[in-house]
Motif scaffolding. Structure first.
Motif, PDB file in Angstrom:
ATOM      1  N   LEU A   4       5.533   0.875   6.840  1.00  0.00           N
ATOM      2  CA  LEU A   4       6.800   1.500   7.199  1.00  0.00           C
ATOM      3  C   LEU A   4       6.958   2.807   6.442  1.00  0.00           C
ATOM      4  N   VAL A   5       7.335   3.861   7.153  1.00  0.00           N
ATOM      5  CA  VAL A   5       7.520   5.163   6.521  1.00  0.00           C
ATOM      6  C   VAL A   5       8.865   5.733   6.962  1.00  0.00           C
ATOM      7  N   GLU A   6       9.749   5.924   5.980  1.00  0.00           N
ATOM      8  CA  GLU A   6      11.077   6.480   6.261  1.00  0.00           C
ATOM      9  C   GLU A   6      11.044   8.006   6.203  1.00  0.00           C
ATOM     10  N   CYS A  22      12.425   5.373  10.785  1.00  0.00           N
ATOM     11  CA  CYS A  22      11.453   4.501  10.143  1.00  0.00           C
ATOM     12  C   CYS A  22      10.310   4.284  11.129  1.00  0.00           C
ATOM     13  N   GLY A 111       9.433  -0.095   3.282  1.00  0.00           N
ATOM     14  CA  GLY A 111       8.987   1.270   3.132  1.00  0.00           C
ATOM     15  C   GLY A 111       9.217   1.730   1.703  1.00  0.00           C
TER      16      GLY A 111
END
Length: 120
Positions: A4-6, A22, A111
């Motif tokens: 997960l990458v915000e 996200c 994340g």
């Protein structure tokens, strides 16, 4: 595994809006419940909102109800948090999280977070 990458955090003034994103990878987003949490300086991480796999059910913390909207686009493998009427007390690191279980208990994946700062 789910990565997960915000993104989308930043510094804004009270009353402004921000939209966090996200991006998920590793498995189809439609297979997990998505949620947002936040952690303010000196405080414990707290729940903000969650959304069911289909997007049909959402739950919000009382502190953000009516101001924040959680959504998801399973085709894009991305979840969102639209934050309106921001207040200084919304300042925190915001984390997205994924739960693979049938019901939302404790997220399995997190994340790294994105900083949101609201100036008065």
């Amino acid at each position: 595994q789910v990565q997960l990458v915000e993104s989308g955090g930043g510094l804004v003034q009270a009353g402004d809006s921000l939209r966090l994103s996200c991006a998920a990878s590793g498995r189809p987003l439609s297979s997990v419940i998505m949620a947002w949490f936040r952690q303010a300086p000196g405080k414990e991480r707290e729940f903000v909102a969650r959304i069911s796999r289909s997007g049909g059910t959402t739950v919000y913390a009382d502190s953000v109800k009516g101001r924040f909207i959680i959504s998801r686009d399973n085709a894009k493998n991305t979840a969102y948090l639209q934050m309106n009427s921001l207040k200084p007390e919304d300042t925190a690191v915001y984390y997205c999280a994924a739960e693979v279980g049938l019901v939302f208990t404790k997220p399995d994946y997190w994340g790294l977070g994105t900083q949101v700062t609201i100036s008065s």
